[in-house]
Design a protein around this motif. Structure first.
Motif, PDB file in Angstrom:
ATOM      1  N   ASP A   8      11.186 -12.535  10.062  1.00 23.67           N
ATOM      2  CA  ASP A   8      10.248 -13.473   9.442  1.00 23.67           C
ATOM      3  C   ASP A   8      10.979 -14.725   8.988  1.00 23.67           C
ATOM      4  O   ASP A   8      10.532 -15.857   9.229  1.00 23.67           O
ATOM      5  CB  ASP A   8       9.563 -12.796   8.251  1.00 23.67           C
ATOM      6  N   THR A  35       5.820   3.960   3.689  1.00 27.45           N
ATOM      7  CA  THR A  35       5.027   4.158   4.897  1.00 27.45           C
ATOM      8  C   THR A  35       4.406   5.560   4.823  1.00 27.45           C
ATOM      9  O   THR A  35       4.917   6.439   4.128  1.00 27.45           O
ATOM     10  CB  THR A  35       5.879   4.065   6.174  1.00 27.45           C
ATOM     11  N   LYS A  73       6.014 -16.699   8.519  1.00 25.88           N
ATOM     12  CA  LYS A  73       5.060 -17.036   7.447  1.00 25.88           C
ATOM     13  C   LYS A  73       4.666 -18.506   7.515  1.00 25.88           C
ATOM     14  O   LYS A  73       3.470 -18.850   7.431  1.00 25.88           O
ATOM     15  CB  LYS A  73       5.688 -16.714   6.093  1.00 25.88           C
ATOM     16  N   GLU A  75      13.591  -0.601   8.950  1.00 27.05           N
ATOM     17  CA  GLU A  75      12.628  -1.416   9.684  1.00 27.05           C
ATOM     18  C   GLU A  75      12.204  -2.635   8.877  1.00 27.05           C
ATOM     19  O   GLU A  75      12.052  -3.737   9.426  1.00 27.05           O
ATOM     20  CB  GLU A  75      11.411  -0.575  10.074  1.00 27.05           C
ATOM     21  N   LEU A  76      12.004  -2.471   7.557  1.00 27.57           N
ATOM     22  CA  LEU A  76      11.605  -3.627   6.758  1.00 27.57           C
ATOM     23  C   LEU A  76      12.722  -4.664   6.700  1.00 27.57           C
ATOM     24  O   LEU A  76      12.453  -5.867   6.653  1.00 27.57           O
ATOM     25  CB  LEU A  76      11.200  -3.220   5.337  1.00 27.57           C
ATOM     26  N   ASP A 136      12.992  -7.232  -1.638  1.00 23.96           N
ATOM     27  CA  ASP A 136      11.986  -6.180  -1.849  1.00 23.96           C
ATOM     28  C   ASP A 136      12.119  -5.521  -3.213  1.00 23.96           C
ATOM     29  O   ASP A 136      11.231  -4.786  -3.622  1.00 23.96           O
ATOM     30  CB  ASP A 136      12.126  -5.113  -0.747  1.00 23.96           C
ATOM     31  N   THR A 166       8.596  -9.002  -1.291  1.00 29.12           N
ATOM     32  CA  THR A 166       7.676  -7.880  -1.105  1.00 29.12           C
ATOM     33  C   THR A 166       7.785  -6.949  -2.316  1.00 29.12           C
ATOM     34  O   THR A 166       8.857  -6.826  -2.912  1.00 29.12           O
ATOM     35  CB  THR A 166       7.987  -7.111   0.196  1.00 29.12           C
ATOM     36  N   GLY A 182      11.993  -6.699   9.529  1.00 33.35           N
ATOM     37  CA  GLY A 182      10.769  -7.461   9.321  1.00 33.35           C
ATOM     38  C   GLY A 182      11.052  -8.711   8.501  1.00 33.35           C
ATOM     39  O   GLY A 182      10.640  -9.831   8.860  1.00 33.35           O
TER      40      GLY A 182
END
Length: 317
Positions: free
Chosen positions: A117, A289, A123, A109-110, A259, A282, A113
């Motif tokens: 983005d 989660t 952003k 999922e990230l 990440d 990130t 994301g």
């Protein structure tokens, strides 16, 4: 058996108490620490009498392992285990089991994301609204119809592919290992160089080992389209950060979502990606989660129970 959780694994004390009672009913003792040891001496003090230890991603050296004469099993609250001195585990006949699969959904999922983005300039759009500006210069791109390259087609790579398929992407996979899900999704298997050339998005999902360190170097990045983006939720050293930063600042690729780094955050102020253009960073949150942490804890403690029952699972070599 004396079981010691030598660092927290992000579950509540109430949940830990449930596990403690579960093990005490079978005659075992569970000790759980709520903070990380500040150094190896403290780690040894916590673990030296243990038969079984639970660890997340704090490095576990040969010195600590060799100082624990009773240690027979390590349950790793993580998918990766490159932070353990595996040679020392083998020399001391210590079984290691990981929490494989706990964060597949969270990581995948990230990936999207970060991808959305970057592609939709979320952003930058947020900053524009706050500055009283319009959408000028903020026209983005859709995922549908794009070539989504996946490097590493294990469980997380396959989960990522399924989501990419739902977005209407064409899925390209590095020609390493074929899976049934690849046939179901009609993926195209390519050699890595061709995948880098053809992909609009490249998402990395390989473990860190000798063959994958700096896998994505300046040469591989140079193969990418100028409009392409790179997503890394795997391991930091898989990518040459300096080469990536240079490519981003020269606008040789369109963006990157990162990440993971060569070290656990906080990362040093002189890290090249901190000043790279079109980059979203990130702090190693892909796996983090609430749902994943609960799954992880259950796998970690079940690994211990199955080992105690003589039927170990999730064993790593």
């Amino acid at each position: 058996m004396k079981i010691v959780m030598i660092e927290p694994i992000n579950i509540s004390m109430m949940k830990i108490e449930e596990y403690r009672q579960r093990f005490e009913a079978e005659g075992h003792q569970l000790t759980a620490y709520s903070n990380r040891a500040k150094d190896e001496a403290e780690m040894i003090k916590r673990a030296e009498a243990a038969d079984i230890i639970i660890i997340a991603n704090q490095p576990l050296s040969a010195e600590v392992i060799n100082a624990c004469p009773n240690l027979k099993m390590i349950s790793v609250a993580f998918t990766g285990f490159d932070h353990l001195a595996m040679e020392a585990c083998r020399e001391n006949d210590i079984l290691v089991a990981n929490a494989s699969g706990y964060a597949n959904q969270a990581v995948a999922e990230l990936v999207f994301g970060l991808t959305i983005d970057l592609m939709r300039k979320i952003k930058d759009s947020d900053q524009a609204v706050r500055a009283g500006e319009t959408r000028a210069g903020l026209i983005g791109n859709e995922l549908a119809g794009k070539n989504f390259g996946i490097v590493g087609f294990g469980s997380i790579g396959q989960k990522t592919a399924r989501i990419a398929d739902a977005f209407g992407c064409n899925i390209l996979v590095d020609n390493h290992k074929k899976h049934q899900s690849g046939e179901e999704l009609e993926v195209e298997y390519l050699e890595l160089d061709e995948l880098m050339q053809k992909s609009d998005i490249v998402s990395l999902h390989v473990p860190l080992k000798e063959a994958t360190e700096n896998l994505i170097d300046a040469e591989k990045i140079a193969l990418m389209k100028k409009s392409a983006i790179l997503i890394n939720t795997a391991r930091g050293p898989v990518v040459d950060s300096q080469a990536l930063a240079e490519a981003l600042n020269k606008e040789e690729i369109a963006g990157a979502g990162i990440d993971v780094f060569e070290m656990e955050p906080p990362i040093p102020g002189d890290h090249p990606l901190l000043n790279a253009q079109n980059t979203i960073l990130t702090p190693h949150t892909a796996f983090a989660t609430e749902e994943a942490f609960l799954k992880r804890a259950e796998i970690v403690f079940t690994n211990i129970e199955t080992w105690l029952a003589g039927k170990p699972q999730n064993v790593v070599s």
